[in-house]
Design an enzyme around this catalytic site. Structure first.
Site, mmCIF file in Angstrom:
data_model
loop_
_atom_site.group_PDB
_atom_site.id
_atom_site.type_symbol
_atom_site.label_atom_id
_atom_site.label_comp_id
_atom_site.label_asym_id
_atom_site.label_seq_id
_atom_site.Cartn_x
_atom_site.Cartn_y
_atom_site.Cartn_z
ATOM 1 N N ASP A 483 0.805 -1.221 0.000
ATOM 2 C CA ASP A 483 0.000 0.000 0.000
ATOM 3 C C ASP A 483 0.837 1.270 0.000
ATOM 4 O O ASP A 483 0.334 2.341 -0.329
ATOM 5 C CB ASP A 483 -0.843 0.038 1.283
ATOM 6 C CG ASP A 483 -2.184 -0.626 1.119
ATOM 7 O OD1 ASP A 483 -2.711 -0.607 0.000
ATOM 8 O OD2 ASP A 483 -2.687 -1.158 2.114
HETATM 9 C C1 BGC Z 1 -0.075 1.458 6.301
HETATM 10 C C2 BGC Z 1 -0.368 0.259 5.476
HETATM 11 C C3 BGC Z 1 -1.851 0.157 5.276
HETATM 12 C C4 BGC Z 1 -2.373 1.454 4.694
HETATM 13 C C5 BGC Z 1 -3.838 1.476 4.442
HETATM 14 C C6 BGC Z 1 -0.694 2.677 5.687
HETATM 15 O O1 BGC Z 1 -0.472 3.775 6.481
HETATM 16 O O2 BGC Z 1 1.299 1.584 6.438
HETATM 17 O O3 BGC Z 1 0.182 -0.869 6.077
HETATM 18 O O4 BGC Z 1 -2.139 -0.876 4.413
HETATM 19 O O5 BGC Z 1 -2.060 2.521 5.530
HETATM 20 O O6 BGC Z 1 -4.583 1.568 5.587
HETATM 21 O O1 IFM Z 2 -1.294 -5.302 1.488
HETATM 22 C C1 IFM Z 2 -1.511 -4.406 2.535
HETATM 23 C C2 IFM Z 2 -2.823 -4.744 3.160
HETATM 24 O O2 IFM Z 2 -3.879 -4.632 2.265
HETATM 25 C C3 IFM Z 2 -3.093 -3.897 4.377
HETATM 26 N N1 IFM Z 2 -2.015 -3.941 5.312
HETATM 27 C C4 IFM Z 2 -0.708 -3.639 4.740
HETATM 28 C C5 IFM Z 2 -0.385 -4.459 3.520
HETATM 29 C C6 IFM Z 2 0.947 -4.008 2.927
HETATM 30 O O3 IFM Z 2 0.961 -2.655 2.625
#
Ligand code: BGC
Ligand code: IFM
Length: 810
Positions: A483
């Site tokens: 993400d």
């Molecule tokens: C986090 C990710 C997460 C994303 C969406 C980011 O701040 O680091 O791990 O998937 O937010 O919520």
């Molecule tokens: O792949 C994502 C997931 O959808 C939400 N937690 C963090 C992951 C890696 O960024």
């Protein structure tokens, strides 16, 4: 250091010290009504949706932490205490919190009074039961006051924690005997209310928090409890609580039980409320009538235990490795159920108001869940698919209550569509139920736009091939699985969030990770079509997968490992040419998992690079070297301090990808070593470093660059649960459901020389005995099915066979 111990026979983790490094929690409920409960009785409950229908209030940023829950105060005239230690924090003579499957049990003693409290959500009920037993261990009779406490939430948890000017004039309650009703918002003719009741006459009650706590009062010493009284308040505006007061006298050795029920009730549409101002109590009382006696509660607990025994019997292993056995047989599968239910919505780190059900998350959660209750997996696939757009892209998240895509986040995460193929393929392999492909499923939750699920898969497949970049690799969009790798966010204005606003697509930034995914899932899509007799479509899919394969080897290979991506300027990401972020874990794991580069010898090389450059004693880091400064062209990944989260944290989710990759090239010892390093049961005795629960996976463990290397974050709701279960059950232990039967292909470490697995599959029970006498790890020398030697390692599915005895020699 440990704070408790496993009891495998009871399927429990027993916490013996309430001062765990973080609240160590459990989940109650399986279908609609859910509660989170910590080792000190903290937590909250909701119905279906942690954002929209929250029954009780929780303050995430509270200091001290975790000070709201279902609390029972015992006052013996001298001392006030709680069986879960919080919120009075009175030291106990005995404290035990047993987190079990769907229940938590507190066992406590203070000054010769014993309290046992069992909290659980009965199967198919919309309530939480708190079954409390008081026993006098003293030689003289004892007088006690028992005071219960919950704080109600005004349903929408976001509004509840922001709109105080309105909400503080809204609250209403009603009390009838021992029944406390929380009615806030019923004037809008809402169809629901909450209730909190006890099967015992009460001596007093409170529903107004101000009165209960007293001016500047605190929940650790509420005025009503310290003054040993109650004020019989009816909340009117302000904060609504539910509190019962019961005076008790116990003779020596005597015990008394109390059944508290916290419930959610909904009226039938046509009779929402009995009359203006009067709620219809029948649905609540129906439920209450089922929990009036000890026998009723015990029966409900037995049903819950049977339910879990039955579910967990679908995959069990017996072997000399006690820790692996307990994770496979109990906790890993349990966590798979919880992630299936919650996706990323409600934990002690996900506030229940944010992510809802993630598209990619829920699809992946399903991979570890589908064998448990395939029917629920089926419905989930259809729900998820209905949030796909006509062009194949998908909403990134959807709301559990409405099942509608979340417009605030929207779409544009270019890996999302392919996960739908992954989920559907795993369902088909588990069940052989091809009828799901013919189900009519909406696009964009719009009934006028529906087509078959198979058509949805086609759109997923086509989405990738119609979004390719200059190297023929998939465009990354706003991000892929990672993400935080936001390669198209360089043009955002300061203050714009990485994922929610601004351009989501760019014509250049490409993802090698999605390319690997595409090879794997385009082949699955091709296979599904082949099995359906759709020759043209299956060839189209296989050809596209082959083309992608070649593109990966040509432009996605960096010499010793797979590149991660090309950024929006066409520069390499995850290459030896980069100063930082030279190597990323995701494409190494996923490309090999998709069998890209195995026959060319690239797999060994990239997995060796992973070991050389990303390994730590706590697991494999996401990338190295960590980004030291913020890079506009990379986005959120570089916003984290080195060693945290996607910036070189140990992201547990993709460790199993690498372990699976190792099994595919036959390196059983290394695969198992990777499995063990992040596996909670193996690191239980460093709980003071790891800090989160030793019975479930966490999303992330701080990497080598972080001062707190080894500290885990974000326990429970992580795709790690499902992927680890896939890894250990299908690749290490090697029992793989396929479209037409069960494949047996273990890849074991030398130390596991023998094991037994029982696998239920499509109504047949497989008893599999595996011998690994020479520590070869992989490759079947001989396989006997019901005493007959077979060639190959697949037991083709045949209807109406009750069980098989299978002998495997590696
Ligand atoms: C986090 C990710 C997460 C994303 C969406 C980011 O701040 O680091 O791990 O998937 O937010 O919520
Ligand atoms: O792949 C994502 C997931 O959808 C939400 N937690 C963090 C992951 C890696 O960024």
């Amino acid at each position: 250091m440990k704070y408790g111990y496993f009891n495998d026979a009871q399927k429990e983790y027993i916490i013996t010290n309430p001062m765990t490094p973080k609240p160590w929690i459990n989940y109650l409920g399986n279908e609609d009504f859910f509660s989170l409960i910590s080792n000190t009785c903290g937590g909250y409950s909701f119905y279906k949706d942690a954002k929209l229908l929250r029954l009780t209030r929780y303050r995430y940023n509270n200091v001290p932490a975790d000070t709201n829950g279902r609390y029972y105060f015992i006052n013996d005239g001298d001392t006030i205490w709680n069986p879960g230690w919080q919120p009075t924090q009175t030291p106990l003579d005995l404290y035990e919190c047993h987190h079990g499957l769907g229940y938590s049990y507190f066992n406590s003693i203070k000054d010769k009074i014993e309290v046992n409290l069992t909290a659980f959500v009965p199967l198919h009920e919309s309530c939480e039961i708190n079954y409390l037993k008081l026993k006098n261990l003293d030689v003289s009779s004892r007088k006690l006051t028992l005071t219960s406490y919950v704080e109600f939430c005004f349903w929408n948890a976001v509004d509840d924690s922001t709109n105080f000017q309105r909400n503080l004039s809204l609250g209403e309650a009603e009390v009838i005997g021992s029944e406390i009703y929380h009615k806030t918002e019923y004037r809008e003719r809402r169809n629901h209310y909450a209730y909190y009741s006890v099967n015992h006459p009460i001596n007093g009650y409170d529903t107004d928090q101000d009165a209960f706590l007293g001016p500047y009062g605190r929940i650790g010493a509420p005025k009503a409890v310290t003054e040993n009284t109650s004020y019989n308040t009816l909340a009117s505006g302000g904060t609504v609580i539910g509190s019962h007061r019961i005076e008790i006298c116990l003779e020596p050795g005597e015990e008394k039980t109390f059944i508290f029920v916290l419930g959610y009730a909904e009226n039938p549409e046509n009779e929402k409320w009995e009359a203006p101002g009067i709620i219809n109590k029948t649905p609540a009382r129906d439920t209450l009538s089922r929990f009036q006696t000890d026998e009723q509660v015990k029966e409900a607990l037995r049903s819950l235990a049977n339910y879990w025994d039955e579910l967990l019997s679908k995959y069990t292993v017996q072997c000399s490795d006690e820790k692996m056995s307990r994770m496979v047989n109990i906790w890993n599968q349990y966590q798979c159920m919880v992630t299936f239910n919650m996706s990323r919505s409600a934990s002690y780190f996900e506030s229940g108001t944010g992510r809802g059900m993630g598209f990619r998350d829920s699809c992946q959660d399903l991979l570890g869940f589908v064998h448990l209750i395939p029917e629920r997996a089926r419905q989930r696939i259809l729900d998820i698919a209905a949030t796909q757009m006509e062009d194949g892209s998908t909403y990134h998240q959807y709301q559990p209550l409405t099942k509608r895509g979340n417009l605030d986040i929207g779409s544009g995460f270019n890996d999302d569509p392919l996960w739908l193929i992954a989920a559907t393929a795993s369902y088909l392999k588990e069940t052989g139920d091809y009828s799901i492909l013919k189900e009519q499923v909406e696009f964009d939750n719009n009934p006028s736009k529906a087509d078959t699920l198979l058509e949805h898969l086609k759109r997923s497949f086509d989405y990738t091939i119609s979004h390719l970049g200059p190297h023929g690799l998939p465009l990354i969009g706003r991000a892929d699985w990672n993400d935080c790798l936001n390669l198209n966010c360089f043009s955002k204005e300061p203050g714009e969030s990485f994922q929610t606003t601004g351009p989501s697509e760019g014509p250049v930034a490409e993802s090698v990770f999605i390319a690997g995914m595409f090879v794997k899932y385009a082949r699955e899509y091709g296979k599904i079509n082949e099995l359906l007799g759709n020759r043209y479509e299956s060839h189209r899919a296989y050809d596209a997968a082959n083309l992608m394969y070649d593109s990966i080897l040509k432009d996605g290979w960096d010499g010793e490992w797979f590149l991660r991506a090309y950024d929006a300027f066409g520069n390499k990401v995850g290459s030896h040419e980069n100063e930082e972020g030279k190597i990323f874990i995701e494409p190494q794991g996923f490309c090999v998992l998709a069998e890209v580069g195995i026959k060319e010898g690239y797999a060994e090389s990239c997995l060796d690079s992973v070991e050389k450059m990303l390994d730590t004693k706590y697991g494999i880091m996401l990338q190295q070297p960590a980004y030291q400064t913020y890079h506009l062209s990379l986005g959120e990944i570089s916003s984290y301090p080195p060693g945290y989260k996607e910036n070189a944290g140990i992201f547990c989710h993709n460790n199993p990808w690498v372990s699976i990759a190792e099994t595919l090239i036959g390196r059983g010892n290394r695969a198992f070593e990777i499995y063990r390093r992040t596996c909670p049961a193996y690191i239980e005795n460093i709980s003071e470093i790891h800090r989160t629960e030793p019975y479930v996976y966490s999303q992330m463990i701080a990497g080598a660059d972080a001062p707190k290397h080894g500290e885990a974050k974000n326990s429970w709701l992580t795709g790690t649960a499902a992927w680890t279960f896939v890894n250990v059950s299908q690749y290490i232990l090697g029992i793989q459901p396929d479209y037409d039967g069960l494949v047996i292909d273990p890849c074991l470490p030398d130390e596991i020389t023998e094991l037994d697995i029982t696998r239920h599959y499509r109504g047949t029970i497989y008893h599999i005995h595996v011998k690994n006498p020479h520590g070869r790890g992989k490759g079947i020398k001989e396989m006997l099915v019901n005493g007959h030697r077979i060639t190959g390692n697949k037991i083709a599915y045949v209807e109406n066979i009750l069980d098989y005895e299978i002998e495997v020699i590696i």
